[in-house]
Design an enzyme around this catalytic site. Sequence first.
Site, mmCIF file in Angstrom:
data_model
loop_
_atom_site.group_PDB
_atom_site.id
_atom_site.type_symbol
_atom_site.label_atom_id
_atom_site.label_comp_id
_atom_site.label_asym_id
_atom_site.label_seq_id
_atom_site.Cartn_x
_atom_site.Cartn_y
_atom_site.Cartn_z
ATOM 1 N N TYR A 1 0.762 -1.168 -0.042
ATOM 2 C CA TYR A 1 0.034 0.020 -0.038
ATOM 3 C C TYR A 1 0.901 1.285 -0.259
ATOM 4 O O TYR A 1 0.570 2.205 -0.835
ATOM 5 C CB TYR A 1 -1.023 -0.151 1.099
ATOM 6 C CG TYR A 1 -1.922 1.239 1.192
ATOM 7 C CD1 TYR A 1 -3.291 1.026 0.460
ATOM 8 C CD2 TYR A 1 -1.708 2.289 2.006
ATOM 9 C CE1 TYR A 1 -4.228 2.249 0.477
ATOM 10 C CE2 TYR A 1 -2.618 3.440 1.981
ATOM 11 C CZ TYR A 1 -3.641 3.392 1.049
ATOM 12 O OH TYR A 1 -4.818 4.329 1.075
ATOM 13 N N LYS B 1 1.319 4.230 -2.999
ATOM 14 C CA LYS B 1 1.028 5.610 -2.869
ATOM 15 C C LYS B 1 2.449 6.479 -3.192
ATOM 16 O O LYS B 1 2.156 7.597 -3.645
ATOM 17 C CB LYS B 1 0.295 5.749 -1.496
ATOM 18 C CG LYS B 1 -1.140 5.214 -1.453
ATOM 19 C CD LYS B 1 -2.068 5.636 -2.515
ATOM 20 C CE LYS B 1 -3.486 4.969 -2.021
ATOM 21 N NZ LYS B 1 -4.253 5.511 -3.108
HETATM 22 P P1 NAP Z 1 -13.495 2.692 -0.117
HETATM 23 O O1 NAP Z 1 -14.660 2.986 0.386
HETATM 24 O O2 NAP Z 1 -13.203 1.175 -0.031
HETATM 25 O O3 NAP Z 1 -13.575 2.957 -1.783
HETATM 26 C C1 NAP Z 1 -12.683 2.520 -2.651
HETATM 27 C C2 NAP Z 1 -13.347 2.584 -4.049
HETATM 28 O O4 NAP Z 1 -12.251 2.329 -5.094
HETATM 29 C C3 NAP Z 1 -14.677 1.963 -4.388
HETATM 30 O O5 NAP Z 1 -15.633 2.420 -5.165
HETATM 31 C C4 NAP Z 1 -14.226 0.679 -5.160
HETATM 32 O O6 NAP Z 1 -14.959 0.142 -5.970
HETATM 33 C C5 NAP Z 1 -13.152 1.434 -6.008
HETATM 34 N N1 NAP Z 1 -12.247 0.322 -6.431
HETATM 35 C C6 NAP Z 1 -11.391 -0.469 -6.010
HETATM 36 N N2 NAP Z 1 -10.758 -1.316 -6.953
HETATM 37 C C7 NAP Z 1 -10.989 -0.563 -8.014
HETATM 38 C C8 NAP Z 1 -10.800 -0.986 -9.427
HETATM 39 N N3 NAP Z 1 -9.917 -2.011 -9.789
HETATM 40 N N4 NAP Z 1 -11.359 -0.340 -10.313
HETATM 41 C C9 NAP Z 1 -12.266 0.565 -10.004
HETATM 42 N N5 NAP Z 1 -12.586 0.899 -8.911
HETATM 43 C C10 NAP Z 1 -12.177 0.237 -7.938
HETATM 44 O O7 NAP Z 1 -12.075 3.328 0.208
HETATM 45 P P2 NAP Z 1 -11.829 4.978 0.254
HETATM 46 O O8 NAP Z 1 -11.223 5.035 1.829
HETATM 47 O O9 NAP Z 1 -13.141 5.886 -0.179
HETATM 48 O O10 NAP Z 1 -10.654 5.188 -0.545
HETATM 49 C C11 NAP Z 1 -10.718 6.089 -1.499
HETATM 50 C C12 NAP Z 1 -9.119 6.441 -1.810
HETATM 51 O O11 NAP Z 1 -9.000 7.154 -0.749
HETATM 52 C C13 NAP Z 1 -8.294 5.038 -2.047
HETATM 53 O O12 NAP Z 1 -7.228 5.384 -3.175
HETATM 54 C C14 NAP Z 1 -7.490 5.013 -0.653
HETATM 55 O O13 NAP Z 1 -6.264 4.600 -0.925
HETATM 56 C C15 NAP Z 1 -7.274 6.543 -0.463
HETATM 57 N N6 NAP Z 1 -7.164 6.699 1.065
HETATM 58 C C16 NAP Z 1 -8.157 6.586 1.824
HETATM 59 C C17 NAP Z 1 -7.756 6.874 3.468
HETATM 60 C C18 NAP Z 1 -8.717 6.347 4.302
HETATM 61 O O14 NAP Z 1 -8.532 6.588 5.558
HETATM 62 N N7 NAP Z 1 -10.012 5.810 3.807
HETATM 63 C C19 NAP Z 1 -6.665 7.211 3.656
HETATM 64 C C20 NAP Z 1 -5.829 7.878 2.713
HETATM 65 C C21 NAP Z 1 -6.012 7.439 1.584
HETATM 66 P P3 NAP Z 1 -15.818 -1.175 -5.343
HETATM 67 O O15 NAP Z 1 -16.833 -0.731 -4.502
HETATM 68 O O16 NAP Z 1 -16.297 -2.210 -6.627
HETATM 69 O O17 NAP Z 1 -14.717 -2.281 -4.472
#
Ligand code: NAP
Length: 244
Positions: free
Chosen positions: A167, A171
Amino acid sequence: METPTKRIALVTGANKGIGFEIARQIGRTGVTVLVGARNKAAGEEAAATLVAEGIDARVAAIDVADYASIEAAAATITSGFGRLDILVNNAGINDPSDGPAPTARLDAVERVLRTNFLGALAVTQAMLPLLRKSKAPRIVNVSSGLGSLTQNADPAYPYAAAKFIGYSASKAALNMLTVQLAYLLRDTAIKVNSADPGYTATDLNGHRGTQTIPEGAAEAIRLALLTDDGPTGTYSDRKGIVPW
Ligand code: NAP
């Protein structure tokens, strides 16, 4: 083809979580939002929710780990709109078999890199010709504080113990994409920046994150809507600059 007067934004992984909120808040400003989703039904449901809120939202079927689906989406956007104004590379995963470098499963590391880095690279390559047709193109890479080399090297970093080699490497690589693209595109109107959402309660972390989803989406939204005097080649969270 529509002759769009409104700006067009594509947000990958926008069917839920931070991506959905980014799409919603960009859409509220009058931008047409393409809700990127790998699962068509989930994408349609998300887009319908946004449409019910008065937002011009459409589904864009994109699995960022499936390059053919990215090419197909680029072809659809080309024939539908002829350009793209905002690209938010938000889709991302973690993997339960990712972990500290000595023991992380290599297949898990590969999956995470494929989605979080190669996926964003592939989408960017496919969308760049469309972005070049915009007057004020913006690319936002949704990174993470866990991708900061500086923070990872600091034992006092609050998340120093969170060592997920796949991960964090994905990033950090995404940040490299931001830096290199910003350099290569420095003589164009295209601005490329990395956003760190901060630790946000979503499905990604079993809703253990300490921020709300609107808080997690805020910085990516700001960077997506930058005016022409805004920066390029930066890495920031909603509180300010994050060290690379
Ligand atoms: P999330 O609720 O799990 O959402 C992730 C999204 O990415 C979902 O819509 C998922 O689709 C989609 N996805 C995953 N693999 C994919 C693929 N191969 N093709 C197209 N879509 C795909 O997570 P989130 O926290 O909102 O994450 C959004 C971004 O923020 C990510 O890049 C994550 O690394 C980053 N981030 C999050 C946090 C945190 O604390 N939450 C912190 C730092 C960075 P499905 O519904 O089909 O799985």
